[in-house]
Design a protein around this motif. Structure first.
Motif, PDB file in Angstrom:
ATOM      1  N   ILE A 114       0.812  -1.342  -0.029  1.00  0.00           N
ATOM      2  CA  ILE A 114       0.068   0.043  -0.173  1.00  0.00           C
ATOM      3  C   ILE A 114       0.848   1.053   0.023  1.00  0.00           C
ATOM      4  O   ILE A 114       0.532   2.238  -0.876  1.00  0.00           O
ATOM      5  CB  ILE A 114      -0.990   0.102   1.225  1.00  0.00           C
ATOM      6  CG1 ILE A 114      -2.008  -1.299   1.137  1.00  0.00           C
ATOM      7  CG2 ILE A 114      -1.693   1.156   1.376  1.00  0.00           C
ATOM      8  CD1 ILE A 114      -2.809  -1.580   2.144  1.00  0.00           C
ATOM      9  N   PRO A 135      -4.636   7.306   8.584  1.00  0.00           N
ATOM     10  CA  PRO A 135      -5.811   6.669   8.596  1.00  0.00           C
ATOM     11  C   PRO A 135      -6.001   5.254   8.707  1.00  0.00           C
ATOM     12  O   PRO A 135      -6.940   4.712   9.514  1.00  0.00           O
ATOM     13  CB  PRO A 135      -6.359   7.056   7.421  1.00  0.00           C
ATOM     14  CG  PRO A 135      -5.701   8.315   6.643  1.00  0.00           C
ATOM     15  CD  PRO A 135      -4.335   8.270   7.236  1.00  0.00           C
ATOM     16  N   LEU A 136      -4.843   4.495   8.257  1.00  0.00           N
ATOM     17  CA  LEU A 136      -5.052   2.940   8.183  1.00  0.00           C
ATOM     18  C   LEU A 136      -4.317   2.692   9.763  1.00  0.00           C
ATOM     19  O   LEU A 136      -4.847   1.613  10.265  1.00  0.00           O
ATOM     20  CB  LEU A 136      -3.965   2.598   7.443  1.00  0.00           C
ATOM     21  CG  LEU A 136      -4.470   2.487   5.993  1.00  0.00           C
ATOM     22  CD1 LEU A 136      -3.266   2.118   4.864  1.00  0.00           C
ATOM     23  CD2 LEU A 136      -5.649   1.657   5.771  1.00  0.00           C
ATOM     24  N   ARG A 211     -14.495   0.154   8.648  1.00  0.00           N
ATOM     25  CA  ARG A 211     -14.129   1.103   7.387  1.00  0.00           C
ATOM     26  C   ARG A 211     -12.680   0.288   6.772  1.00  0.00           C
ATOM     27  O   ARG A 211     -12.775   0.002   5.522  1.00  0.00           O
ATOM     28  CB  ARG A 211     -13.671   2.318   7.671  1.00  0.00           C
ATOM     29  CG  ARG A 211     -15.235   3.118   7.704  1.00  0.00           C
ATOM     30  CD  ARG A 211     -15.627   3.645   6.361  1.00  0.00           C
ATOM     31  NE  ARG A 211     -16.297   4.815   6.366  1.00  0.00           N
ATOM     32  CZ  ARG A 211     -15.875   5.928   6.249  1.00  0.00           C
ATOM     33  NH1 ARG A 211     -14.418   6.030   6.321  1.00  0.00           N
ATOM     34  NH2 ARG A 211     -16.616   7.055   6.362  1.00  0.00           N
ATOM     35  N   THR A 212     -11.930  -0.074   7.438  1.00  0.00           N
ATOM     36  CA  THR A 212     -10.471  -0.142   7.194  1.00  0.00           C
ATOM     37  C   THR A 212     -10.279  -1.738   6.960  1.00  0.00           C
ATOM     38  O   THR A 212      -9.029  -2.247   6.469  1.00  0.00           O
ATOM     39  CB  THR A 212      -9.508   0.478   8.181  1.00  0.00           C
ATOM     40  OG1 THR A 212      -9.716  -0.130   9.286  1.00  0.00           O
ATOM     41  CG2 THR A 212      -9.575   1.895   7.992  1.00  0.00           C
ATOM     42  N   LYS A 213     -10.990  -2.431   7.368  1.00  0.00           N
ATOM     43  CA  LYS A 213     -10.633  -4.155   7.524  1.00  0.00           C
ATOM     44  C   LYS A 213     -10.749  -4.482   6.195  1.00  0.00           C
ATOM     45  O   LYS A 213     -11.913  -4.008   5.360  1.00  0.00           O
ATOM     46  CB  LYS A 213     -11.414  -4.659   8.635  1.00  0.00           C
ATOM     47  CG  LYS A 213     -10.608  -4.833   9.732  1.00  0.00           C
ATOM     48  CD  LYS A 213      -9.456  -5.864   9.685  1.00  0.00           C
ATOM     49  CE  LYS A 213      -8.315  -5.431  10.381  1.00  0.00           C
ATOM     50  NZ  LYS A 213      -7.016  -5.843  10.684  1.00  0.00           N
TER      51      LYS A 213
ATOM     52  N   GLY B  86      -2.313  -3.230  -4.333  1.00  0.00           N
ATOM     53  CA  GLY B  86      -2.021  -2.231  -3.312  1.00  0.00           C
ATOM     54  C   GLY B  86      -3.207  -1.188  -3.500  1.00  0.00           C
ATOM     55  O   GLY B  86      -2.868   0.024  -3.361  1.00  0.00           O
ATOM     56  N   PHE B  88      -6.047   1.461  -1.736  1.00  0.00           N
ATOM     57  CA  PHE B  88      -5.942   1.919  -0.306  1.00  0.00           C
ATOM     58  C   PHE B  88      -7.137   1.052   0.419  1.00  0.00           C
ATOM     59  O   PHE B  88      -8.327   1.593   0.017  1.00  0.00           O
ATOM     60  CB  PHE B  88      -6.058   3.335  -0.332  1.00  0.00           C
ATOM     61  CG  PHE B  88      -4.898   3.685  -1.121  1.00  0.00           C
ATOM     62  CD1 PHE B  88      -3.220   3.368  -1.005  1.00  0.00           C
ATOM     63  CD2 PHE B  88      -4.871   4.802  -2.194  1.00  0.00           C
ATOM     64  CE1 PHE B  88      -2.389   3.580  -1.594  1.00  0.00           C
ATOM     65  CE2 PHE B  88      -3.870   5.183  -2.968  1.00  0.00           C
ATOM     66  CZ  PHE B  88      -2.571   4.557  -2.615  1.00  0.00           C
ATOM     67  N   PRO B  89      -7.128   0.386   1.529  1.00  0.00           N
ATOM     68  CA  PRO B  89      -8.312  -0.319   2.016  1.00  0.00           C
ATOM     69  C   PRO B  89      -9.309   0.746   2.753  1.00  0.00           C
ATOM     70  O   PRO B  89     -10.391   0.577   2.793  1.00  0.00           O
ATOM     71  CB  PRO B  89      -7.723  -1.067   2.962  1.00  0.00           C
ATOM     72  CG  PRO B  89      -6.360  -0.847   3.421  1.00  0.00           C
ATOM     73  CD  PRO B  89      -5.824  -0.069   2.106  1.00  0.00           C
ATOM     74  N   HIS B  90      -8.833   1.716   3.051  1.00  0.00           N
ATOM     75  CA  HIS B  90      -9.778   2.771   3.713  1.00  0.00           C
ATOM     76  C   HIS B  90     -10.352   3.932   2.989  1.00  0.00           C
ATOM     77  O   HIS B  90     -11.041   4.714   3.502  1.00  0.00           O
ATOM     78  CB  HIS B  90      -8.772   3.401   4.861  1.00  0.00           C
ATOM     79  CG  HIS B  90      -7.623   4.337   4.455  1.00  0.00           C
ATOM     80  ND1 HIS B  90      -6.846   3.785   3.521  1.00  0.00           N
ATOM     81  CD2 HIS B  90      -7.515   5.755   4.344  1.00  0.00           C
ATOM     82  CE1 HIS B  90      -5.773   4.651   3.021  1.00  0.00           C
ATOM     83  NE2 HIS B  90      -6.309   6.021   3.494  1.00  0.00           N
ATOM     84  N   TYR B 132     -15.852  -0.312  -0.789  1.00  0.00           N
ATOM     85  CA  TYR B 132     -14.389  -0.371  -0.565  1.00  0.00           C
ATOM     86  C   TYR B 132     -13.895  -1.657  -1.004  1.00  0.00           C
ATOM     87  O   TYR B 132     -14.391  -2.674  -1.477  1.00  0.00           O
ATOM     88  CB  TYR B 132     -14.639  -0.321   1.180  1.00  0.00           C
ATOM     89  CG  TYR B 132     -14.654   1.024   1.699  1.00  0.00           C
ATOM     90  CD1 TYR B 132     -13.782   1.684   1.834  1.00  0.00           C
ATOM     91  CD2 TYR B 132     -16.077   1.228   1.884  1.00  0.00           C
ATOM     92  CE1 TYR B 132     -14.068   3.148   2.413  1.00  0.00           C
ATOM     93  CE2 TYR B 132     -16.292   2.367   2.466  1.00  0.00           C
ATOM     94  CZ  TYR B 132     -15.389   3.258   2.897  1.00  0.00           C
ATOM     95  OH  TYR B 132     -15.647   4.624   3.470  1.00  0.00           O
ATOM     96  N   ASN B 134     -12.374  -4.033  -0.139  1.00  0.00           N
ATOM     97  CA  ASN B 134     -12.367  -5.534   0.473  1.00  0.00           C
ATOM     98  C   ASN B 134     -13.880  -5.974   0.052  1.00  0.00           C
ATOM     99  O   ASN B 134     -14.138  -7.318   0.171  1.00  0.00           O
ATOM    100  CB  ASN B 134     -12.522  -5.579   1.970  1.00  0.00           C
ATOM    101  CG  ASN B 134     -13.519  -4.677   2.608  1.00  0.00           C
ATOM    102  OD1 ASN B 134     -14.316  -4.007   2.047  1.00  0.00           O
ATOM    103  ND2 ASN B 134     -13.758  -4.826   3.825  1.00  0.00           N
TER     104      ASN B 134
END
Ligand SMILES: Nc1ncnc2c1ncn2[C@@H]1O[C@H](COP(=O)(O)OP(=O)(O)OP(=O)(O)O)[C@@H](O)[C@H]1O
Ligand SMILES: [Mg+2]
Lengths: 213, 314
Positions: A114, A135-136, A211-213, B86, B88-90, B132, B134
């Motif tokens: 990332i 943020p991550l 949100r981030t998972k 890659g 951005f997961p968020h 998102y 995922n």
């Protein structure tokens, strides 16, 4: 049963007294929490750039963390005297470890791929930090802040021993005058405060995780 | 556009990854890098946008030496699809696609507009913009990765196995899409793949690498029929030849009807847009040497002749 009735009675009749202590406690903890968050997160961000700096700083806060709280309070009384200032300094020193450590871990554990994508697209170091890494890392940082908040609220109860305000005053008075209801009332309110703060942060944390998972 | 002159690089002393490599990518070329796993394809690609610095040798991008470029400006001038996608997961798909514009401070409307344009370009529906990463399949993520690299409209695009996780059918569709982007948007592309057929289909120039060196480099004709190195011969081999037959269209080998046969006697026909392999198959199935070729409108354009094939100048 008798005890609980007395306790309720006490909280009712002396509600002004307890509310004032609760507010003092809240203000004292809040000041410490804000300072810890600002200093802790900033330090965590700064040391994330250098592994060497990180092991030194985290090692140091680890050592401070293991000093018993009474000893720490006592030590600072000898330097800055009794009162709120001393209490806040001691609380800050205790609370730093989880925040620094979690900020550092959160930032450094962001997936390399990332980061590579973000760098490869031409992010500046500041953009990389503010738009991607931070943020991550936020869920991990919030988790650190959460345990720090609970700890700080609890520890602030001891601060009255060195002349600071807060619910510790009630606990202290209860102990010295053998007034058990007073001690328990003070402790209960500290626990309640910590519990509510933990709950609120827990909800925030969950939102971020989704949100981030 | 991109020039490597005698470039070497190693991560650890004594283990060179790129060895004295020279390569020129001209404006408008579609260069495909192919070679065994670990031969240095990704490393080579990362040197092109300054993610990895060479130990020695000279690299020029758009005529300017790598060291003279501001590293951030350079990267913003080059689209990059990384091997592991890659995303951005968020960030939502929309924000992912618009990231390159975001860091260059484009307006919200420009970013939104561009994200919508690009998601269509890579064949996903607009409702994906709000999702998102995922929530996407591997192949869908790769499409978003391609869209993201195109956002700032860079002249040069580097793609590291961008279709690795896409199934065979969609792969073909996306390959056509990439060719279309390449031709209509007038880009210079460097593309890494493991898939020989993909290399032969996409590349205007194919570079076969092994252990940090270029073994062979040239057009698909040169690579399939005239390779000078043993390694490239083995590596491309019959699989490359088969891919060639699958990709080159009959219209490129149409010849006049053979002397004593007239057009009216021909009963077997292929379309000019069919690949060579279709024509060859029809000839073999029917035991004939020559069949007719019609274009898309049904007009006769000439013959497909097995004898003619061998006279082709590859
Ligand atoms: N950061 C690194 N540190 C040390 N060695 C590395 C690093 N990155 C890659 N290598 C080594 O360099 C060699 C070339 O790697 P590279 O990623 O360029 O190969 P590749 O051709 O892209 O392979 P693949 O087709 O599997 O993606 C490999 O042997 C790899 O182990
Ligand atoms: Mg690779």
């Amino acid at each position: 049963m008798e005890f609980i009735k007395n306790l309720g009675e006490l909280l009712k009749t002396r509600s002004d007294f307890f509310i004032e202590l609760l507010l003092q406690h809240l203000v004292l903890s809040l000041i410490a929490i804000v300072i810890i968050t600002v200093v802790g997160v900033t330090t965590g961000v700064l040391i994330a750039k250098s592994q060497k700096a990180a092991s030194v700083v985290i090692g140091l806060t680890n050592v401070l963390y293991t000093i018993p709280s009474i000893a720490m309070f006592g030590f600072f009384v000898s330097i800055t005297g009794i009162g709120n200032t001393t209490a806040i300094i001691a609380l800050v020193i205790y609370g730093l470890l989880p925040v620094i450590r979690n900020t550092y871990v959160g930032l450094t554990e962001v997936d390399d791929q990332i980061l590579e994508a973000a760098v490869g697209m031409g992010s500046t170091p500041w953009q990389l930090l503010s738009k991607i890494q931070f943020p991550l890392a936020l869920p991990v940082i919030i988790a650190g802040i959460r345990s720090m908040v609970v700890m700080t609220i609890a520890l602030a109860g001891i601060a009255s021993f060195i002349g600071a305000g807060g619910l510790g005053v009630a606990i202290w008075r209860g102990i010295t005058t053998n007034f058990d209801e007073m001690t328990v009332a003070g402790s209960l309110l500290v626990a309640l405060l910590a519990f509510v703060a933990d709950g609120i942060l827990g909800i925030i944390e969950k939102r971020l995780l989704r949100r981030t998972k | 556009m991109i020039e490597f002159r005698d470039v070497s690089q190693q991560y650890q002393a004594g283990k060179p990854i790129i060895r004295h490599l020279s390569l020129t990518v001209s404006q408008g070329e579609f260069v495909v890098l192919i070679g065994p796993s670990g031969c240095g394809k990704t490393t080579l690609l990362k040197m092109m946008n300054g993610l990895i610095k060479p130990d020695s040798g000279e690299i020029r991008i758009k005529g300017k030496e790598l060291k003279a470029w501001d590293p951030i400006t350079l990267k913003r001038n080059i689209g990059y699809v990384i091997q592991q996608v890659g995303l951005f997961p968020h960030l939502t798909i929309e924000k992912n696609i618009a990231y390159a514009l975001d860091i260059q401070k484009a307006s919200e409307t420009v970013k939104k507009e561009r994200a919508r344009e690009l998601i269509q370009l890579v064949g996903l529906e607009e409702n994906y913009l709000a999702k998102y990463p995922n929530e996407l399949s591997g192949g869908q993520k790769q499409r978003v990765g391609i869209a993201r690299a195109l956002a700032a409209d860079p002249e040069i695009i580097l793609m590291d196995e961008p279709l690795g996780a896409v199934d065979q059918i969609n792969r073909g569709v996306l390959q056509d899409e990439i060719i279309r982007i390449y031709q209509t948007l007038n880009k210079t592309i460097v593309f890494v793949t493991h898939d020989i057929e993909e290399a032969i289909k996409l590349g205007t120039k194919i570079v076969v690498m092994n252990q940090g060196e270029i073994m062979e480099m040239g057009s698909r004709d040169a690579i399939v029929f005239h390779s000078k190195s043993h390694f490239a011969d083995d590596f491309i081999g019959n699989k490359g030849f088969l891919s060639y037959l699958n990709i080159v269209k009959i219209e490129q080998v149409v010849c006049p009807f053979n002397g004593n046969v007239s057009e009216k006697e021909i009963t077997l026909w292929v379309s000019a847009a069919d690949p060579l392999i279709v024509g060859i198959r029809i000839c073999l199935e029917n035991g004939v040497n020559q069949i007719g070729v019609r274009d898309g409108a049904g007009q006769v354009v000439g013959a497909f002749d097995l004898g003619c094939l061998s006279r082709l100048k590859f």
